[in-house]
Design a protein around this motif. Sequence first.
Motif, PDB file in Angstrom:
ATOM      1  N   TRP A 161       0.655  -1.232  -0.167  1.00  0.00           N
ATOM      2  CA  TRP A 161      -0.010  -0.121  -0.111  1.00  0.00           C
ATOM      3  C   TRP A 161       0.759   1.236   0.031  1.00  0.00           C
ATOM      4  CZ3 TRP A 161      -2.317  -2.525   4.637  1.00  0.00           C
ATOM      5  CH2 TRP A 161      -3.149  -3.680   4.217  1.00  0.00           C
ATOM      6  N   LEU A 162       0.467   2.181  -0.921  1.00  0.00           N
ATOM      7  CA  LEU A 162       1.214   3.484  -0.927  1.00  0.00           C
ATOM      8  C   LEU A 162       2.835   3.108  -1.473  1.00  0.00           C
ATOM      9  CD1 LEU A 162       0.187   5.338   2.162  1.00  0.00           C
ATOM     10  CD2 LEU A 162      -0.938   5.793  -0.239  1.00  0.00           C
ATOM     11  N   PRO A 163       2.766   2.571  -2.232  1.00  0.00           N
ATOM     12  CA  PRO A 163       4.103   2.139  -2.797  1.00  0.00           C
ATOM     13  C   PRO A 163       4.835   3.502  -3.321  1.00  0.00           C
ATOM     14  CG  PRO A 163       2.745   1.561  -4.476  1.00  0.00           C
ATOM     15  CD  PRO A 163       1.866   1.978  -3.444  1.00  0.00           C
ATOM     16  N   PRO A 164       6.160   3.303  -3.727  1.00  0.00           N
ATOM     17  CA  PRO A 164       6.818   4.519  -4.188  1.00  0.00           C
ATOM     18  C   PRO A 164       6.564   5.039  -5.334  1.00  0.00           C
ATOM     19  CG  PRO A 164       8.395   2.694  -3.643  1.00  0.00           C
ATOM     20  CD  PRO A 164       7.229   2.074  -3.539  1.00  0.00           C
ATOM     21  N   ALA A 165       5.609   4.379  -6.074  1.00  0.00           N
ATOM     22  CA  ALA A 165       5.043   4.999  -7.445  1.00  0.00           C
ATOM     23  C   ALA A 165       3.980   6.075  -6.873  1.00  0.00           C
ATOM     24  CB  ALA A 165       4.377   4.035  -8.180  1.00  0.00           C
ATOM     25  N   GLU A 166       3.326   5.885  -5.760  1.00  0.00           N
ATOM     26  CA  GLU A 166       2.362   7.058  -5.363  1.00  0.00           C
ATOM     27  C   GLU A 166       3.230   8.370  -4.759  1.00  0.00           C
ATOM     28  OE1 GLU A 166      -0.662   6.772  -5.234  1.00  0.00           O
ATOM     29  OE2 GLU A 166      -0.780   4.628  -6.004  1.00  0.00           O
ATOM     30  N   ARG A 167       4.629   8.216  -4.723  1.00  0.00           N
ATOM     31  CA  ARG A 167       5.288   9.607  -4.302  1.00  0.00           C
ATOM     32  C   ARG A 167       4.857  10.332  -3.094  1.00  0.00           C
ATOM     33  NH1 ARG A 167       8.518  12.125  -9.371  1.00  0.00           N
ATOM     34  NH2 ARG A 167       9.075   9.785 -10.556  1.00  0.00           N
ATOM     35  N   ILE A 168       4.521   9.250  -2.080  1.00  0.00           N
ATOM     36  CA  ILE A 168       3.997  10.031  -0.885  1.00  0.00           C
ATOM     37  C   ILE A 168       5.438  10.346   0.108  1.00  0.00           C
ATOM     38  CG2 ILE A 168       2.687   9.877   1.405  1.00  0.00           C
ATOM     39  CD1 ILE A 168       1.084   9.747  -1.216  1.00  0.00           C
ATOM     40  N   THR A 169       5.632  11.583   0.234  1.00  0.00           N
ATOM     41  CA  THR A 169       6.861  12.040   0.780  1.00  0.00           C
ATOM     42  C   THR A 169       6.783  12.908   1.937  1.00  0.00           C
ATOM     43  OG1 THR A 169       7.446  13.872  -0.549  1.00  0.00           O
ATOM     44  CG2 THR A 169       8.313  11.845  -1.235  1.00  0.00           C
ATOM     45  N   SER A 170       7.650  13.091   2.758  1.00  0.00           N
ATOM     46  CA  SER A 170       7.715  14.229   3.867  1.00  0.00           C
ATOM     47  C   SER A 170       7.734  15.535   3.372  1.00  0.00           C
ATOM     48  CB  SER A 170       8.640  13.734   4.815  1.00  0.00           C
ATOM     49  OG  SER A 170       8.847  14.778   5.911  1.00  0.00           O
ATOM     50  N   PRO A 171       6.694  16.460   3.733  1.00  0.00           N
ATOM     51  CA  PRO A 171       6.903  17.593   3.501  1.00  0.00           C
ATOM     52  C   PRO A 171       7.742  18.421   4.302  1.00  0.00           C
ATOM     53  CG  PRO A 171       5.063  17.366   4.938  1.00  0.00           C
ATOM     54  CD  PRO A 171       5.638  16.032   4.538  1.00  0.00           C
ATOM     55  N   HIS A 172       8.232  17.973   5.352  1.00  0.00           N
ATOM     56  CA  HIS A 172       9.190  18.640   6.285  1.00  0.00           C
ATOM     57  C   HIS A 172      10.536  18.407   5.645  1.00  0.00           C
ATOM     58  CE1 HIS A 172       5.956  18.922   9.292  1.00  0.00           C
ATOM     59  NE2 HIS A 172       5.871  17.675   9.132  1.00  0.00           N
ATOM     60  N   LEU A 173      10.969  17.152   5.086  1.00  0.00           N
ATOM     61  CA  LEU A 173      12.298  17.101   4.468  1.00  0.00           C
ATOM     62  C   LEU A 173      12.586  18.009   3.408  1.00  0.00           C
ATOM     63  CD1 LEU A 173      12.757  13.382   4.964  1.00  0.00           C
ATOM     64  CD2 LEU A 173      13.398  15.044   6.630  1.00  0.00           C
ATOM     65  N   ALA A 174      11.403  18.222   2.596  1.00  0.00           N
ATOM     66  CA  ALA A 174      11.624  19.025   1.425  1.00  0.00           C
ATOM     67  C   ALA A 174      11.774  20.391   1.863  1.00  0.00           C
ATOM     68  CB  ALA A 174      10.362  18.866   0.292  1.00  0.00           C
ATOM     69  N   GLN A 175      11.313  20.956   2.769  1.00  0.00           N
ATOM     70  CA  GLN A 175      11.416  22.299   3.238  1.00  0.00           C
ATOM     71  C   GLN A 175      12.673  22.699   3.688  1.00  0.00           C
ATOM     72  OE1 GLN A 175       8.140  22.902   6.073  1.00  0.00           O
ATOM     73  NE2 GLN A 175       6.724  22.909   4.513  1.00  0.00           N
ATOM     74  N   LEU A 176      13.339  21.595   4.308  1.00  0.00           N
ATOM     75  CA  LEU A 176      14.788  21.665   4.974  1.00  0.00           C
ATOM     76  C   LEU A 176      15.849  21.569   3.686  1.00  0.00           C
ATOM     77  CD1 LEU A 176      14.079  20.005   8.082  1.00  0.00           C
ATOM     78  CD2 LEU A 176      14.649  22.336   7.833  1.00  0.00           C
ATOM     79  N   GLY A 177      15.308  20.923   2.460  1.00  0.00           N
ATOM     80  CA  GLY A 177      16.316  20.872   1.432  1.00  0.00           C
ATOM     81  C   GLY A 177      17.083  19.374   1.885  1.00  0.00           C
ATOM     82  N   VAL A 178      16.299  18.435   2.545  1.00  0.00           N
ATOM     83  CA  VAL A 178      16.870  17.187   2.786  1.00  0.00           C
ATOM     84  C   VAL A 178      16.327  16.327   1.684  1.00  0.00           C
ATOM     85  CG1 VAL A 178      17.187  15.171   4.393  1.00  0.00           C
ATOM     86  CG2 VAL A 178      17.179  17.673   5.124  1.00  0.00           C
ATOM     87  N   PRO A 179      17.052  15.095   1.010  1.00  0.00           N
ATOM     88  CA  PRO A 179      16.539  14.333   0.182  1.00  0.00           C
ATOM     89  C   PRO A 179      15.477  13.607   0.879  1.00  0.00           C
ATOM     90  CG  PRO A 179      18.932  14.474  -0.087  1.00  0.00           C
ATOM     91  CD  PRO A 179      18.517  15.404   1.340  1.00  0.00           C
ATOM     92  N   SER A 180      14.504  13.319  -0.120  1.00  0.00           N
ATOM     93  CA  SER A 180      13.404  12.453   0.707  1.00  0.00           C
ATOM     94  C   SER A 180      13.404  11.023  -0.221  1.00  0.00           C
ATOM     95  CB  SER A 180      12.117  13.247   0.097  1.00  0.00           C
ATOM     96  OG  SER A 180      12.051  14.498   0.769  1.00  0.00           O
ATOM     97  N   ALA A 181      12.585  10.311   0.314  1.00  0.00           N
ATOM     98  CA  ALA A 181      12.359   8.819  -0.312  1.00  0.00           C
ATOM     99  C   ALA A 181      10.985   8.674  -0.649  1.00  0.00           C
ATOM    100  CB  ALA A 181      12.684   7.750   0.764  1.00  0.00           C
TER     101      ALA A 181
END
Length: 298
Positions: A25-45
């Motif tokens: 469920w919610l595999p990588p293809a869904e691209r559900i990533t952390s909004p906080h990491l993006a705001q900090l410029g940290v790479p997401s998964a």
Amino acid sequence: MISYAECSARERLALLLDPGSFHEWLPPAERITSPHLAQLGVPSAFDDGVAIGRATLGGRPVFVAAQEGAFMGGGVGEVHGAKLVGLLQRALRDRPAAVLLLAESGGVRLHEANAGLIAVSEVMRALLDVRAAGIPVVVLIGGANGCFGGMGIVARCADHIVMSDVGRLAMSGPEVIEASHGVEEFDSRDRALVWRTTGGKHRWLTGDCDALVEDDVAAFRAAAIAAIGTTKPLTLASLEDEHALLNRRLHALPADSADNADNVGHDEATRLWRALGIADAEQVPELPVPALRALRVV
């Protein structure tokens, strides 16, 4: 023999579960990533470091989550935690034979401290709801990063804990203890000390895990199958039993004194093993798993 510790989260799922049975469920293809990491410029998964889904194990339906230690040490953030909570809440609705958590985590992500802490508390509540509904929760610990911080607490809320001799389980990690209290209190670079105080052998001998296995995916699979369908009562009496065990352990260790000849040359873990009635406690770190399993007295 395939090393559990050396596998990624998805490799463990593929090898542990019945072949081809895992539906994510919610595999990588869904691209559900952390909004906080993006705001900090940290790479997401794209899976935020955890894979969740349904599968079968030994022919029985299970829900399963596997943390990826290679992404931020398996740290729990908002999305990561929400996926675990969602899995557990769906278990209440669909009632699988068990919920498996392949834990590998250093605890809460510092990048998402408050969100991560809230997420861990929600995971704990959801896990206890699942147990109260009579659905066993089995935690498997054998990854290179161990199971620490909030996830260490989550693990101890489960029905069953399966650990390998290379697995580690504790509240505070060695580096955290050293940073807070100094290297004199705990030297995180002393690997032998770290495993004596947090490793699978120690947790087995002190009653903190229910099954000790080799670092082998097949051994974890067999232990998980054995745990399916058996629950531990979630009652006041069971909580009092746990407190009694901790109290016995606390008072089993003799007071540290230079005048106590039994303490000389032995660290606290070794002295505790001796106090618990384990003969030749100094040999514990070198013993193979089958020999060690026979020594448990608690």
